[in-house]
Write an enzyme that holds these catalytic residues in place. Sequence first.
Site, PDB file in Angstrom:
ATOM      1  N   GLU A 177       0.803  -1.221   0.000  1.00 23.47           N
ATOM      2  CA  GLU A 177       0.000   0.000   0.000  1.00 23.47           C
ATOM      3  C   GLU A 177       0.843   1.282   0.000  1.00 23.47           C
ATOM      4  O   GLU A 177       0.815   2.072   0.930  1.00 23.47           O
ATOM      5  CB  GLU A 177      -0.995  -0.039   1.169  1.00 23.47           C
ATOM      6  CG  GLU A 177      -2.000  -1.138   0.908  1.00 23.47           C
ATOM      7  CD  GLU A 177      -2.975  -1.416   2.030  1.00 23.47           C
ATOM      8  OE1 GLU A 177      -2.564  -1.335   3.192  1.00 23.47           O
ATOM      9  OE2 GLU A 177      -4.131  -1.763   1.737  1.00 23.47           O
ATOM     10  N   GLU A 228      -3.929 -10.855   0.230  1.00 26.67           N
ATOM     11  CA  GLU A 228      -4.766 -10.808   1.436  1.00 26.67           C
ATOM     12  C   GLU A 228      -6.171 -11.186   1.019  1.00 26.67           C
ATOM     13  O   GLU A 228      -6.674 -10.701   0.002  1.00 26.67           O
ATOM     14  CB  GLU A 228      -4.777  -9.398   2.052  1.00 26.67           C
ATOM     15  CG  GLU A 228      -3.425  -8.976   2.593  1.00 26.67           C
ATOM     16  CD  GLU A 228      -3.400  -7.543   3.125  1.00 26.67           C
ATOM     17  OE1 GLU A 228      -4.446  -7.041   3.572  1.00 26.67           O
ATOM     18  OE2 GLU A 228      -2.313  -6.939   3.074  1.00 26.67           O
TER      19      GLU A 228
END
Length: 983
Positions: free
Chosen positions: A466, A534
């Site tokens: 991220e 994820e």
Amino acid sequence: MLPGVGSVRPWADPGVVELNRLPMRAPTTAFPTTAEARKNDRVHDGDASPWRRTLNGKWNFRLYESPDAVPANAIIKAPTGSSWLRVAVPGNWTMQNTGDLPQYTNVQMPFDGPPPSLPEKNPTGVYRRLFTVPSSWDGRQIVLHIGGAESTHVLYVNGQWVGYGTDSRLASEYDITDFVERGDNDLAIVVSKWSAQSYVEDQDQWWMGGLHREVFVEARGATHIDNLICDAGYNHVVGSGTLTVTTIVGGLTAPTAGWKVTTRVETLQCKQLSKPVTKKVPHISYRPMGFFGHKVDASFTLPCIAPWSAESPSQYRVVVELIDPAGEIAEAHAQVIGFRSIVISGNELLINGQPAWIFGVNRHDHHPTRGKALTIDNIRDDLLAMRRHNITAVRCAHYPNDPRLLDLCDEIGLYVVDEANLEAHAYNTSLCNDPAWRTTWLARAARMVERDRNHASIIMWSLGNEAGYGRNHDAQAGWIRYADPTRPLHYEPASFHEGWLDGGRHVSDVVCPMYPTHQDTAAYAGDRPFIMCEYSHAMGNSNGSLADYWDTILATPGLQGGFIWEWKDHGLYTTLPNGKKGFAYGGQFGEPIHDGNFVADGLMSADLVPHPAMQEVEWVYRPATMEKKGANLVITNRRSFTTLDDLAATWELNVGGNVRGSGTLEMPTVSPGQSVKLPMPCATPTDPDAHLTVTFAQRAATAWAPAGHVVARDQVQLKAAKQAKITRPKAQLQPGGDAPRTPASAVSKLLAAPIELSIFRASTDNDGYKLMPQLHERYGIGGTSLQSWQAAGVDTQPADELVTHDHRVEVLDDGSEVHHHIVNVPDALDDLGRVGMTFQLKPGFDRTRWFGRGQLENYPDRNRGAMVGTWESGIDAAPYLVPQEFGLRTDCRWFEFVKSGSGEAVRLDVLQPTVMHVSATRFTAHDLFAAGHETDIKPRKTLVVHVDVAHRGIGTASCGPDILEQYRVPTGKHAFSYRLSVR
Ligand code: GAL
């Protein structure tokens, strides 16, 4: 102002990543003899080598408001007086009563930006201790190793400034030879909690402070082995290993002529696999125009190698000796290695030429009392528990974990995605093209590779998490691709920002999305392997539809699995605001800025107790499966390299809740990736509701479980259940919602609260964040069911006022009651948590027995790992840090609530439909809903029973897709009946 640093404030400048720091190396230790090196070829703490002294232990410590507030005296003068505390190293000062506490944030930064601005208050710890340089170290290079400091550190020796380092999850080493004297020396390490680097360490975890990994001092030879790079590969076609060992020699001065390096490769029992290779160390006068450094390469091709894989982690050893010009061994190093190849071919990631399922989880370094400072036992406990639950892959989220984890993954057998410590979540896309941050981007990736490349377990390098996608990532990828072409790259945001099909090919060889929907996953048609970095967010009662993901994964080429978010909750054990001891989540240390219980999103509790969803995880990740095809059973081996010969299979036939037969299932050898057909071990019964279950258990003990440990279970239905009939004559028929009972009803005497309609479930974290409703607005994530329930009054109004409900009771002549309910749910309530009824039994009921799915809690979209059978249990404790719905058992035919002392039982027989979902706990839905922490709830003495004809799935909407359509509670008519009796 820090002495030696003065007005230069490196921690405030994102471009300064190190000053005077030595280059990163693989963590290798020198020993005087080859025998000692061999003995210490893997994880060792402390002082195994006479040339290394651990500095772990209690240090003097003082906390200041900021690095600028640290007076020179704090570094130069002896630390005396009561203002110096004693803290443990490794340790986080935020966990050691120093006055500064942990703070949890997810995306948001804990202080105002924009980058690189820093808050005025920047807790800064001065760590002081003495260390001894023995006379036997004379003439050697003295190096100080700081395993990890959050966030930046400045090093002083004997009051003199030595250097500065960043990246809180990688070690920093400094040459302190010129700063030390024989005898006692004074060490000061100044650690600032915040720095410009904090903007790229904005991971979803507790902000801590301190020296959380080991510190040691080492005496390296005046000429010594500086680094050892072992590139081990495997040629699966011919079964041979390839190995290139690059030994880099360094020292106080450049090596002179006459130094040599001998490289050996051997089994762990010291059997030599090849002749040792001895080569001269090039020195500067040696072919000056073609000088490539003081390094020696030794290459081997080794036939008949047992390859390394997570299933069969075969290990070998490299031994390297540095020979001085007199022909003596100056030092020896040993490194355990494994031979394997990782290749992407088409849309498959191949290990040793074979595709392998990624049965993964994400893992942080976390311990409930030690914070980020783990012991090797803490790490081993995590990894062995993973293997017990069929987890075979771990993503180091979101930074290079403690290096000992990699030694253990190599040894135990787990595939690893190693990730650079780089997340700029709050400024997600704004730093990755900024040249001011380029050096830190590159340093964090390159230093990770330099530390960890010798580990067989690492199958991919991840550039971080991220942090957008920009030129700084391209720089990282370029460096890694040249330095280590043997491993593919992984970077999720590349395809997030640029698309799954062609996005970010330069930085990611796999498409590794987060939390994609089932639909998008099924539609993937790219040419890269698809491995979710994820998925299936495990916050609270969660992991709904995990099996549905795997239906898609198993059926779609290119889909190879993924990493569940995440391994364990990050609760910190402390005294909570309510005065009780327990696991804290965000905000419970009084932090004004925090993200609440978003930090509790693990499959395990912080102290490693599995949450009930683990039952489903271990089923979904099982290595062996059983199905019925025609008249046969089909056993499939989902492993890529090993047979199922290590597993013993048994079968059991259950008809109508009774075991009607069992035995051993004789299995031939099932080759990796193959299936075998077996005849049915029993005839199909004539009676209804028949299930055949096959159980696979370990024949022998493994490192993680004893012999007999159940690795997999599978079940097939041979005959469907049939509608039950009321056989006894009825005595009376009583209409009405409240259903007054006659004294003849034996059940009514045992009720502590009457039978009532129930349409509210204590919201799960997936239904909505009850403690942080603002999170949904801030990030647009999270479920919205709770909001709609609250808007409709489902949480406050009696259910009968919101839906129409007809309830009739028949009392039979034996005192049992038959209840008939018809509920009509209006369209406005199209997403209820449940439709069913609830009652309470008087104190004393402490056990349950049932014929349905078990043994642990299960829900309509999380019950494929919960076999149908007859189960028995005590009363479940509430398993989640934030109280919420728990304890359901789906598809029950009957359920008994038992007093273990007297054996008295209340029995519920489901009459219509054939099965219902039941829970029996010590809490009402409102008890759970009203509480913010597990320590806030008080178990009732009564037993609170819910019997649901429909119960909403669990999904993963706290971060990811909500429940699939088929798991919603439908509107319209729900008719159900059951009998209650006393036994
Ligand atoms: C992801 C992130 C993780 C964690 C997760 C939610 O976006 O990469 O670190 O925050 O969401 O728990």
